[in-house]
Design an enzyme around this catalytic site. Structure first.
Site, PDB file in Angstrom:
ATOM      1  N   GLN A  17     -24.049  -5.166 -28.475  1.00 52.80           N
ATOM      2  CA  GLN A  17     -22.580  -5.170 -28.512  1.00 52.80           C
ATOM      3  C   GLN A  17     -22.026  -4.688 -27.179  1.00 52.80           C
ATOM      4  OE1 GLN A  17     -21.820  -2.395 -31.803  1.00 52.80           O
ATOM      5  NE2 GLN A  17     -21.351  -0.764 -30.361  1.00 52.80           N
ATOM      6  N   GLY A  18     -20.704  -4.812 -27.051  1.00 52.30           N
ATOM      7  CA  GLY A  18     -20.011  -4.266 -25.882  1.00 52.30           C
ATOM      8  C   GLY A  18     -20.415  -4.928 -24.570  1.00 52.30           C
ATOM      9  N   TYR A 148     -21.125  13.922 -20.686  1.00 47.03           N
ATOM     10  CA  TYR A 148     -21.129  12.484 -20.336  1.00 47.03           C
ATOM     11  C   TYR A 148     -20.980  12.315 -18.824  1.00 47.03           C
ATOM     12  CZ  TYR A 148     -19.771   7.553 -20.229  1.00 47.03           C
ATOM     13  OH  TYR A 148     -19.702   6.204 -19.947  1.00 47.03           O
ATOM     14  N   VAL A 181     -13.261   0.506 -21.149  1.00 49.55           N
ATOM     15  CA  VAL A 181     -13.564  -0.881 -21.489  1.00 49.55           C
ATOM     16  C   VAL A 181     -13.488  -1.037 -23.015  1.00 49.55           C
ATOM     17  CG1 VAL A 181     -15.246  -2.750 -21.273  1.00 49.55           C
ATOM     18  CG2 VAL A 181     -15.111  -1.002 -19.487  1.00 49.55           C
ATOM     19  N   ASP A 182     -12.880  -2.133 -23.426  1.00 51.60           N
ATOM     20  CA  ASP A 182     -12.634  -2.383 -24.851  1.00 51.60           C
ATOM     21  C   ASP A 182     -13.927  -2.809 -25.556  1.00 51.60           C
ATOM     22  OD1 ASP A 182     -11.553  -2.915 -27.275  1.00 51.60           O
ATOM     23  OD2 ASP A 182     -10.033  -4.315 -26.553  1.00 51.60           O
ATOM     24  N   SER A 185     -17.778   0.858 -29.485  1.00 50.12           N
ATOM     25  CA  SER A 185     -17.885   2.325 -29.542  1.00 50.12           C
ATOM     26  C   SER A 185     -16.599   2.994 -29.081  1.00 50.12           C
ATOM     27  CB  SER A 185     -19.077   2.832 -28.727  1.00 50.12           C
ATOM     28  OG  SER A 185     -18.823   2.721 -27.347  1.00 50.12           O
TER      29      SER A 185
HETATM   30  P1  NAD Z   1     -21.278   0.467 -27.100  1.00 52.65           P
HETATM   31  O1  NAD Z   1     -21.265   1.944 -26.907  1.00 52.65           O
HETATM   32  O2  NAD Z   1     -20.211  -0.132 -27.952  1.00 52.65           O
HETATM   33  O3  NAD Z   1     -22.695   0.002 -27.661  1.00 52.65           O
HETATM   34  C1  NAD Z   1     -23.831   0.681 -27.258  1.00 52.65           C
HETATM   35  C2  NAD Z   1     -25.062  -0.075 -27.688  1.00 52.65           C
HETATM   36  O4  NAD Z   1     -26.173   0.754 -27.345  1.00 52.65           O
HETATM   37  C3  NAD Z   1     -25.143  -0.353 -29.175  1.00 52.65           C
HETATM   38  O5  NAD Z   1     -25.449  -1.719 -29.403  1.00 52.65           O
HETATM   39  C4  NAD Z   1     -26.283   0.552 -29.640  1.00 52.65           C
HETATM   40  O6  NAD Z   1     -27.013   0.031 -30.723  1.00 52.65           O
HETATM   41  C5  NAD Z   1     -27.113   0.648 -28.377  1.00 52.65           C
HETATM   42  N1  NAD Z   1     -27.996   1.818 -28.342  1.00 52.65           N
HETATM   43  C6  NAD Z   1     -27.722   3.062 -28.777  1.00 52.65           C
HETATM   44  N2  NAD Z   1     -28.792   3.851 -28.625  1.00 52.65           N
HETATM   45  C7  NAD Z   1     -29.772   3.083 -28.071  1.00 52.65           C
HETATM   46  C8  NAD Z   1     -31.119   3.329 -27.693  1.00 52.65           C
HETATM   47  N3  NAD Z   1     -31.685   4.534 -27.853  1.00 52.65           N
HETATM   48  N4  NAD Z   1     -31.833   2.314 -27.151  1.00 52.65           N
HETATM   49  C9  NAD Z   1     -31.271   1.090 -26.987  1.00 52.65           C
HETATM   50  N5  NAD Z   1     -30.012   0.794 -27.352  1.00 52.65           N
HETATM   51  C10 NAD Z   1     -29.265   1.791 -27.890  1.00 52.65           C
HETATM   52  O7  NAD Z   1     -21.291  -0.244 -25.677  1.00 52.65           O
HETATM   53  P2  NAD Z   1     -20.361  -0.020 -24.403  1.00 52.65           P
HETATM   54  O8  NAD Z   1     -19.118   0.746 -24.745  1.00 52.65           O
HETATM   55  O9  NAD Z   1     -20.266  -1.347 -23.786  1.00 52.65           O
HETATM   56  O10 NAD Z   1     -21.213   0.951 -23.457  1.00 52.65           O
HETATM   57  C11 NAD Z   1     -22.336   0.472 -22.745  1.00 52.65           C
HETATM   58  C12 NAD Z   1     -22.531   1.323 -21.526  1.00 52.65           C
HETATM   59  O11 NAD Z   1     -21.342   1.309 -20.711  1.00 52.65           O
HETATM   60  C13 NAD Z   1     -22.832   2.797 -21.785  1.00 52.65           C
HETATM   61  O12 NAD Z   1     -23.796   3.253 -20.863  1.00 52.65           O
HETATM   62  C14 NAD Z   1     -21.500   3.480 -21.523  1.00 52.65           C
HETATM   63  O13 NAD Z   1     -21.650   4.818 -21.137  1.00 52.65           O
HETATM   64  C15 NAD Z   1     -20.973   2.634 -20.380  1.00 52.65           C
HETATM   65  N6  NAD Z   1     -19.531   2.694 -20.182  1.00 52.65           N
HETATM   66  C16 NAD Z   1     -18.686   2.333 -21.188  1.00 52.65           C
HETATM   67  C17 NAD Z   1     -17.317   2.416 -20.986  1.00 52.65           C
HETATM   68  C18 NAD Z   1     -16.338   2.051 -22.079  1.00 52.65           C
HETATM   69  O14 NAD Z   1     -15.150   2.400 -21.952  1.00 52.65           O
HETATM   70  N7  NAD Z   1     -16.751   1.337 -23.110  1.00 52.65           N
HETATM   71  C19 NAD Z   1     -16.815   2.859 -19.755  1.00 52.65           C
HETATM   72  C20 NAD Z   1     -17.702   3.217 -18.752  1.00 52.65           C
HETATM   73  C21 NAD Z   1     -19.071   3.123 -18.973  1.00 52.65           C
END
Ligand code: NAD
Length: 246
Positions: A17-18, A148, A181-182, A185
């Site tokens: 996802q995401g 974080y 980012v939308d 999570s």
């Molecule tokens: P999300 O948090 O919605 O999804 C995370 C995914 O990681 C899920 O599919 C989950 O099953 C998987 N996951 C969890 N534990 C795991 C493990 N041990 N091994 C493998 N997979 C695992 O996705 P997102 O919000 O797109 O975030 C992805 C990355 O982007 C993260 O590193 C996050 O810190 C980073 N990020 C996100 C944002 C934001 O606003 N969403 C902003 C900056 C950085």
């Protein structure tokens, strides 16, 4: 016209996802052979069924899982380490267990995954490693993101260290630093607030562009870093933040 990743093999973590999912899909559209990995097997199956992408269960905190994947994939040309967990709270709310949990999934996982795939990539003549960081890191202090932001700052150090050590062996290593980012999570974090509507508006207001980023917008940057178009780029932190830090 051939895709920008034609002929490349790419491994993506947290691809169910995401941002990881959007990136796996866009990598595939650009011609890469994609290995989409995650711990969420239900959502991985959806991805395999709808997009025809090869999926594999991979817990990035489990060395046995990582080695089993490496045995099957061999040397990827592109390794996108997207898995990460956004913990809330200040230092005063962060227990040692919280600290260890976040460091394990956000930082030690990179040590494990890169440590396993890097020798194969070097032997194969090189490749592009992309690590998911955040503006909440060494770039900017963000409220209630103590552990974080600390882990994501460590991702920068790890990224630069690998870039420096292996620049002569065809390895590039860059970090992506998004603002809000939308993604699923993010909605979980918003819905966990006492007033979700207010929380949503606050998340949007952080970016002077007046909106959150879309997962696809991060995926386009990942395509650039994965492709040969970025062949002169390594050790960088790529900001993609709707002007949050401007
Ligand atoms: P999300 O948090 O919605 O999804 C995370 C995914 O990681 C899920 O599919 C989950 O099953 C998987 N996951 C969890 N534990 C795991 C493990 N041990 N091994 C493998 N997979 C695992 O996705 P997102 O919000 O797109 O975030 C992805 C990355 O982007 C993260 O590193 C996050 O810190 C980073 N990020 C996100 C944002 C934001 O606003 N969403 C902003 C900056 C950085």
């Amino acid at each position: 016209m051939p895709g920008r990743l034609e002929g490349k093999v790419a491994v993506v973590t947290a691809a169910a996802q995401g941002i990881g999912r959007a990136t796996a899909l866009t990598f595939a559209r650009e011609g890469a052979t994609v290995w989409a990995t995650d711990i969420n097997e239900v959502k991985l199956k959806e991805l395999a069924d709808t997009a025809g992408i090869t999926t594999s269960r991979l817990d990035v905190t489990n060395q046995t899982d990582i080695e089993a994947l490496a045995d099957v994939v061999g040397a990827p040309d592109v390794l996108f380490n997207c898995a990460g967990y956004v913990a809330g709270g200040t230092i005063l709310e962060c227990t040692e267990e919280d600290w260890d949990f976040s460091f394990n999934i956000n930082v030690k996982s990179l040590y494990r995954v890169i440590g396993t795939f890097l020798p194969l990539m070097i032997e194969n003549g090189g490749g592009s490693i992309i690590n998911m960081s955040s503006v909440a890191s060494n770039i900017s202090g963000v409220s209630n993101r103590f552990v974080y932001g600390t882990t994501k700052a460590a991702v920068t150090g790890l990224t630069k260290s690998i870039a420096k050590d292996f620049v002569g062996q065809g390895i590039r290593c860059n970090a992506i630093c998004p603002a809000t980012v939308d993604t699923p999570s993010l909605h979980d974090r918003i819905n966990a607030q006492p007033d979700p509507e207010k929380a949503m508006q606050e998340f949007i207001a952080r970016q002077p562009m007046g909106r959150m980023g879309k997962p696809e917008e991060i995926a386009y940057l990942a395509i650039y870093l994965a492709s040969d178009e970025s062949s002169y780029t390594t050790g960088t932190e790529q900001l993609i933040d709707g002007a949050m830090t401007l």
